[in-house]
Design a protein around this motif. Structure first.
Motif, PDB file in Angstrom:
ATOM      1  N   ARG A 218       0.801  -1.224   0.000  1.00 15.31           N
ATOM      2  CA  ARG A 218       0.000   0.000   0.000  1.00 15.31           C
ATOM      3  C   ARG A 218       0.837   1.280   0.000  1.00 15.31           C
ATOM      4  O   ARG A 218       0.317   2.368  -0.250  1.00 15.31           O
ATOM      5  N   THR A 219       2.123   1.179   0.257  1.00 16.69           N
ATOM      6  CA  THR A 219       2.987   2.358   0.293  1.00 16.69           C
ATOM      7  C   THR A 219       3.671   2.585  -1.043  1.00 16.69           C
ATOM      8  O   THR A 219       4.206   1.660  -1.634  1.00 16.69           O
TER       9      THR A 219
ATOM     10  N   LYS B 194       4.815   7.304   0.965  1.00 16.65           N
ATOM     11  CA  LYS B 194       3.491   7.698   1.440  1.00 16.65           C
ATOM     12  C   LYS B 194       2.499   6.582   1.196  1.00 16.65           C
ATOM     13  O   LYS B 194       2.590   5.851   0.207  1.00 16.65           O
ATOM     14  N   ASP B 195       1.545   6.450   2.101  1.00 15.25           N
ATOM     15  CA  ASP B 195       0.463   5.503   1.917  1.00 15.25           C
ATOM     16  C   ASP B 195      -0.351   5.947   0.702  1.00 15.25           C
ATOM     17  O   ASP B 195      -0.857   7.063   0.661  1.00 15.25           O
TER      18      ASP B 195
ATOM     19  N   PHE C  32      -2.727   3.656  -0.951  1.00 13.93           N
ATOM     20  CA  PHE C  32      -3.546   2.475  -1.180  1.00 13.93           C
ATOM     21  C   PHE C  32      -4.521   2.710  -2.322  1.00 13.93           C
ATOM     22  O   PHE C  32      -5.327   3.639  -2.296  1.00 13.93           O
TER      23      PHE C  32
ATOM     24  N   GLN D  77      -1.700   4.304  -6.302  1.00  8.99           N
ATOM     25  CA  GLN D  77      -0.317   4.366  -6.777  1.00  8.99           C
ATOM     26  C   GLN D  77      -0.232   4.684  -8.264  1.00  8.99           C
ATOM     27  O   GLN D  77       0.604   5.492  -8.678  1.00  8.99           O
TER      28      GLN D  77
ATOM     29  N   ASP E 185       3.216  -5.139   7.154  1.00  7.23           N
ATOM     30  CA  ASP E 185       1.850  -4.700   7.456  1.00  7.23           C
ATOM     31  C   ASP E 185       1.000  -5.786   8.108  1.00  7.23           C
ATOM     32  O   ASP E 185      -0.220  -5.756   8.015  1.00  7.23           O
TER      33      ASP E 185
END
Length: 199
Positions: free
Chosen positions: A11-12, A29-30, A32, A35, A152
């Motif tokens: 997710r990053t 940065k996240d 999710f 991207q 995670d």
């Protein structure tokens, strides 16, 4: 060697610009499910931040898995297109090795759904348990409470964290693997397996 490093395996979104042996720009940065919409925007901003032009780029590094099926392919597709068009070398590194880093013993975990996780165990960057897919219940028997956990997945023995992945790209540079044939490069997906840990 001016190098762009990309990780979209979970997710990053991580972007690292490395010049020789120095990390000169990092973005993490996240993102999710965002991207694909943001990676080219952030990559353009990264180049502008350090004053690079596209012609300055000399190599790229991406994580080739394991991880999100869609996520891995985002960075891989971008890197394959750029490296083919500009005749640049492309390197890969395991997404779990990137999480674990190169100092001390560390476990790397990524959610594989169905109460399973992608799992790798490393010591000073070297493999102790090969990247695999295991039930989370089995992983808890392997990872001690003293071992740092990156990723995670919450094992219950310790909270997993996402480290500075841009810096990790530089830390594990000796494990970058040159892609011999960009045309045949595919994401590395893992099957569930049994793991036997050496005493």
């Amino acid at each position: 060697m001016k190098t762009v490093c990309l990780d979209t395996s979970h997710r990053t979104l991580t972007i690292a610009l490395i010049d020789g042996e120095k990390l000169i720009y990092s973005y993490q940065k996240d993102a999710f499910k965002a991207q694909s919409e943001t990676i080219m925007i952030e990559l353009d901003l990264a180049f502008k931040n350090v004053g690079w032009k596209p012609k300055d780029l000399e190599a790229m590094v991406i994580t080739d898995g394991p991880g999100s099926y869609t996520g891995i392919r985002i960075a891989m597709t971008i890197a394959k297109v750029i490296c083919q068009q500009a005749a640049l070398p492309l390197f890969t590194v395991s997404s779990l090795r990137l999480l674990a880093g190169s100092e001390g013993k560390a476990a790397a975990l990524m959610d594989a759904r169905g109460k399973r996780a992608y799992f790798g165990l490393y010591r000073n960057g070297e493999v102790e348990v090969e990247d695999c897919v295991l039930p989370i219940e089995e992983i808890t028997k392997i990872v001690s409470s003293e071992t740092p956990i990156y990723g995670d997945v919450d094992l219950g023995v310790k909270i997993a964290t996402i480290p500075d992945l841009a810096q990790r790209f530089l830390d594990v540079k000796r494990y970058w693997k040159l892609v011999e044939n960009i045309h045949t490069l595919q994401p590395r997906y893992l099957k569930e397996t049994e793991v036997h840990v050496k005493p």
